[in-house]
Design a protein around this motif. Structure first.
Motif, PDB file in Angstrom:
ATOM      1  N   LEU A  38       0.727  -1.027  -0.238  1.00 19.53           N
ATOM      2  CA  LEU A  38      -0.095   0.063   0.137  1.00 19.53           C
ATOM      3  C   LEU A  38       0.854   1.212   0.076  1.00 19.53           C
ATOM      4  O   LEU A  38       0.780   2.155  -0.881  1.00 19.53           O
ATOM      5  N   LEU A  39       1.903   1.163   0.512  1.00 18.03           N
ATOM      6  CA  LEU A  39       2.955   2.172   0.884  1.00 18.03           C
ATOM      7  C   LEU A  39       3.534   2.480  -0.668  1.00 18.03           C
ATOM      8  O   LEU A  39       3.815   3.558  -1.028  1.00 18.03           O
ATOM      9  N   LEU A  40       3.832   1.438  -1.170  1.00 15.36           N
ATOM     10  CA  LEU A  40       4.607   1.482  -2.426  1.00 15.36           C
ATOM     11  C   LEU A  40       3.550   1.933  -3.629  1.00 15.36           C
ATOM     12  O   LEU A  40       4.020   2.894  -4.397  1.00 15.36           O
ATOM     13  N   PHE A  41       2.124   1.624  -3.254  1.00 17.33           N
ATOM     14  CA  PHE A  41       1.323   1.945  -4.304  1.00 17.33           C
ATOM     15  C   PHE A  41       1.201   3.562  -4.358  1.00 17.33           C
ATOM     16  O   PHE A  41       0.966   4.166  -5.394  1.00 17.33           O
ATOM     17  N   PHE A  42       0.923   4.069  -2.996  1.00 17.79           N
ATOM     18  CA  PHE A  42       0.686   5.700  -2.882  1.00 17.79           C
ATOM     19  C   PHE A  42       1.982   6.436  -3.202  1.00 17.79           C
ATOM     20  O   PHE A  42       2.002   7.207  -3.813  1.00 17.79           O
ATOM     21  N   TYR A  43       3.161   5.613  -3.078  1.00 23.24           N
ATOM     22  CA  TYR A  43       4.443   6.399  -3.449  1.00 23.24           C
ATOM     23  C   TYR A  43       4.411   6.466  -4.935  1.00 23.24           C
ATOM     24  O   TYR A  43       4.780   7.533  -5.690  1.00 23.24           O
ATOM     25  N   LEU A  44       4.468   5.388  -5.718  1.00 27.76           N
ATOM     26  CA  LEU A  44       4.109   5.143  -7.389  1.00 27.76           C
ATOM     27  C   LEU A  44       3.232   6.198  -7.775  1.00 27.76           C
ATOM     28  O   LEU A  44       3.527   7.020  -8.658  1.00 27.76           O
ATOM     29  N   THR A  45       2.071   6.127  -7.197  1.00 26.29           N
ATOM     30  CA  THR A  45       0.709   7.042  -7.741  1.00 26.29           C
ATOM     31  C   THR A  45       1.002   8.414  -7.570  1.00 26.29           C
ATOM     32  O   THR A  45       0.870   9.125  -8.471  1.00 26.29           O
ATOM     33  N   THR A  72      -7.904  14.484  -8.928  1.00 28.56           N
ATOM     34  CA  THR A  72      -8.409  14.507  -7.571  1.00 28.56           C
ATOM     35  C   THR A  72      -9.366  13.624  -7.273  1.00 28.56           C
ATOM     36  O   THR A  72      -9.378  12.806  -6.366  1.00 28.56           O
ATOM     37  N   THR A  73     -10.418  13.919  -8.117  1.00 30.20           N
ATOM     38  CA  THR A  73     -11.767  13.291  -8.075  1.00 30.20           C
ATOM     39  C   THR A  73     -11.571  11.849  -8.275  1.00 30.20           C
ATOM     40  O   THR A  73     -11.819  10.741  -7.645  1.00 30.20           O
ATOM     41  N   LEU A  74     -11.051  11.381  -9.548  1.00 31.58           N
ATOM     42  CA  LEU A  74     -10.515  10.181  -9.836  1.00 31.58           C
ATOM     43  C   LEU A  74      -9.775   9.314  -8.829  1.00 31.58           C
ATOM     44  O   LEU A  74      -9.953   8.132  -8.671  1.00 31.58           O
ATOM     45  N   LYS A  75      -8.780   9.991  -8.101  1.00 31.48           N
ATOM     46  CA  LYS A  75      -7.855   9.194  -7.288  1.00 31.48           C
ATOM     47  C   LYS A  75      -8.604   8.983  -6.118  1.00 31.48           C
ATOM     48  O   LYS A  75      -8.653   8.063  -5.574  1.00 31.48           O
ATOM     49  N   LEU A  76      -9.529  10.024  -5.694  1.00 32.08           N
ATOM     50  CA  LEU A  76     -10.307   9.910  -4.334  1.00 32.08           C
ATOM     51  C   LEU A  76     -11.455   8.468  -4.819  1.00 32.08           C
ATOM     52  O   LEU A  76     -11.479   7.497  -3.905  1.00 32.08           O
ATOM     53  N   LEU A  77     -11.923   8.365  -5.780  1.00 33.67           N
ATOM     54  CA  LEU A  77     -12.895   7.406  -6.348  1.00 33.67           C
ATOM     55  C   LEU A  77     -12.110   6.147  -6.488  1.00 33.67           C
ATOM     56  O   LEU A  77     -12.549   5.008  -5.954  1.00 33.67           O
ATOM     57  N   GLY A  78     -11.061   6.191  -7.060  1.00 36.22           N
ATOM     58  CA  GLY A  78     -10.182   4.939  -7.140  1.00 36.22           C
ATOM     59  C   GLY A  78      -9.803   4.207  -5.662  1.00 36.22           C
ATOM     60  O   GLY A  78      -9.740   2.861  -5.461  1.00 36.22           O
ATOM     61  N   TYR A  79      -9.208   4.983  -4.814  1.00 37.26           N
ATOM     62  CA  TYR A  79      -8.948   4.710  -3.476  1.00 37.26           C
ATOM     63  C   TYR A  79     -10.187   4.118  -2.834  1.00 37.26           C
ATOM     64  O   TYR A  79     -10.185   3.188  -2.019  1.00 37.26           O
ATOM     65  N   SER A  80     -11.409   4.822  -2.853  1.00 34.55           N
ATOM     66  CA  SER A  80     -12.595   4.204  -2.493  1.00 34.55           C
ATOM     67  C   SER A  80     -13.024   2.847  -2.680  1.00 34.55           C
ATOM     68  O   SER A  80     -13.165   1.951  -1.998  1.00 34.55           O
ATOM     69  N   VAL A  81     -12.636   2.689  -4.185  1.00 39.59           N
ATOM     70  CA  VAL A  81     -13.001   1.234  -4.706  1.00 39.59           C
ATOM     71  C   VAL A  81     -12.006   0.254  -4.289  1.00 39.59           C
ATOM     72  O   VAL A  81     -12.434  -0.842  -3.728  1.00 39.59           O
ATOM     73  N   LEU A  82     -10.868   0.882  -3.943  1.00 39.99           N
ATOM     74  CA  LEU A  82      -9.801   0.009  -3.472  1.00 39.99           C
ATOM     75  C   LEU A  82     -10.191  -0.544  -2.123  1.00 39.99           C
ATOM     76  O   LEU A  82      -9.896  -1.700  -1.641  1.00 39.99           O
ATOM     77  N   ALA A  83     -10.722   0.399  -1.118  1.00 40.34           N
ATOM     78  CA  ALA A  83     -11.271   0.153   0.010  1.00 40.34           C
ATOM     79  C   ALA A  83     -12.377  -0.924   0.255  1.00 40.34           C
ATOM     80  O   ALA A  83     -12.455  -2.092   0.943  1.00 40.34           O
ATOM     81  N   VAL A  84     -13.204  -0.607  -0.718  1.00 37.56           N
ATOM     82  CA  VAL A  84     -14.363  -1.404  -0.952  1.00 37.56           C
ATOM     83  C   VAL A  84     -14.054  -3.021  -1.238  1.00 37.56           C
ATOM     84  O   VAL A  84     -14.292  -3.995  -0.538  1.00 37.56           O
ATOM     85  N   CYS A 100      -5.438   2.953   7.620  1.00 43.96           N
ATOM     86  CA  CYS A 100      -4.084   3.060   7.012  1.00 43.96           C
ATOM     87  C   CYS A 100      -4.366   3.609   5.619  1.00 43.96           C
ATOM     88  O   CYS A 100      -3.538   4.575   5.340  1.00 43.96           O
ATOM     89  N   LEU A 101      -5.320   3.293   4.788  1.00 45.05           N
ATOM     90  CA  LEU A 101      -5.421   3.800   3.672  1.00 45.05           C
ATOM     91  C   LEU A 101      -6.013   5.473   3.656  1.00 45.05           C
ATOM     92  O   LEU A 101      -5.458   6.120   2.903  1.00 45.05           O
ATOM     93  N   MET A 102      -6.838   5.733   4.801  1.00 42.73           N
ATOM     94  CA  MET A 102      -7.175   6.958   5.061  1.00 42.73           C
ATOM     95  C   MET A 102      -6.200   7.878   5.242  1.00 42.73           C
ATOM     96  O   MET A 102      -5.711   8.908   4.763  1.00 42.73           O
ATOM     97  N   LEU A 103      -5.323   7.356   6.186  1.00 44.24           N
ATOM     98  CA  LEU A 103      -4.026   8.207   6.805  1.00 44.24           C
ATOM     99  C   LEU A 103      -2.831   8.466   5.713  1.00 44.24           C
ATOM    100  O   LEU A 103      -2.463   9.528   5.312  1.00 44.24           O
ATOM    101  N   LEU A 104      -2.767   7.367   4.889  1.00 47.16           N
ATOM    102  CA  LEU A 104      -1.880   7.325   3.660  1.00 47.16           C
ATOM    103  C   LEU A 104      -2.303   8.657   2.590  1.00 47.16           C
ATOM    104  O   LEU A 104      -1.764   9.510   2.015  1.00 47.16           O
ATOM    105  N   TYR A 105      -3.671   8.491   2.409  1.00 50.27           N
ATOM    106  CA  TYR A 105      -4.341   9.415   1.588  1.00 50.27           C
ATOM    107  C   TYR A 105      -4.065  10.915   1.947  1.00 50.27           C
ATOM    108  O   TYR A 105      -3.822  11.609   1.207  1.00 50.27           O
ATOM    109  N   LEU A 106      -4.430  11.087   3.193  1.00 47.34           N
ATOM    110  CA  LEU A 106      -4.406  12.317   3.755  1.00 47.34           C
ATOM    111  C   LEU A 106      -2.897  13.000   3.711  1.00 47.34           C
ATOM    112  O   LEU A 106      -2.615  14.094   3.279  1.00 47.34           O
ATOM    113  N   ILE A 107      -1.867  12.143   4.013  1.00 46.13           N
ATOM    114  CA  ILE A 107      -0.570  12.344   4.040  1.00 46.13           C
ATOM    115  C   ILE A 107      -0.006  12.752   2.728  1.00 46.13           C
ATOM    116  O   ILE A 107       0.518  13.687   2.494  1.00 46.13           O
ATOM    117  N   TYR A 108      -0.362  11.918   1.810  1.00 46.07           N
ATOM    118  CA  TYR A 108       0.477  12.192   0.495  1.00 46.07           C
ATOM    119  C   TYR A 108      -0.210  13.108   0.003  1.00 46.07           C
ATOM    120  O   TYR A 108       0.030  13.864  -1.045  1.00 46.07           O
TER     121      TYR A 108
END
Length: 126
Positions: A38-45, A72-84, A100-108
């Motif tokens: 997940l960390l690598l995914f956020f880094y690369l994205t 930004t909209t697509l990214k939030l939608l994509g991360y939401s789909v990933l969570a589901v 973890c997903l939410m915290l990483l999203y906020l930080i990045y």
């Protein structure tokens, strides 16, 4: 871009160290095996999106603004789909994953906004 990659790498390493300490010392029962991925995914994205946004900012600031809002909209939608999707396949670890997903999203996202704002301000002055 080089400066951004150095800062992004620093933030990612700091998150890895802090999360390693938190999960090994305070909350070992909540550690999820996918956290490094997940960390690598956020880094690369984040790196890929930033590179694209830099190209857009150099071309046309109006087009950049539309692109940034769409991304930004697509990214939030994509991360939401990933969570589901994760919650469907691993109900037991759903809550730690979403946190973890939410915290990483906020930080990045916070980091990305600061960097893009700094770049667009300097581009707007030219």
């Amino acid at each position: 871009m080089k400066s951004f990659i150095v800062k992004l790498t620093g933030i990612t390493l700091a998150i890895a160290i802090i999360s390693g300490l938190v999960f090994s010392l305070a909350f070992p029962e909540y550690y999820i095996q996918v956290l490094p991925f997940l960390l690598l995914f956020f880094y690369l994205t984040t790196m890929g999106i930033h590179a694209y946004l830099l190209k857009m900012a150099k071309k046309d600031l109006g087009k950049f603004t539309r692109s940034y809002m769409l991304i930004t909209t697509l990214k939030l939608l994509g991360y939401s789909v990933l969570a589901v999707v994760y919650m469907v396949f691993d109900k037991k670890n759903a809550l730690p994953f979403v946190i973890c997903l939410m915290l990483l999203y906020l930080i990045y996202t916070f980091f990305e906004v600061i960097e893009i704002t700094r770049i667009t301000k300097s581009a707007g002055k030219k």
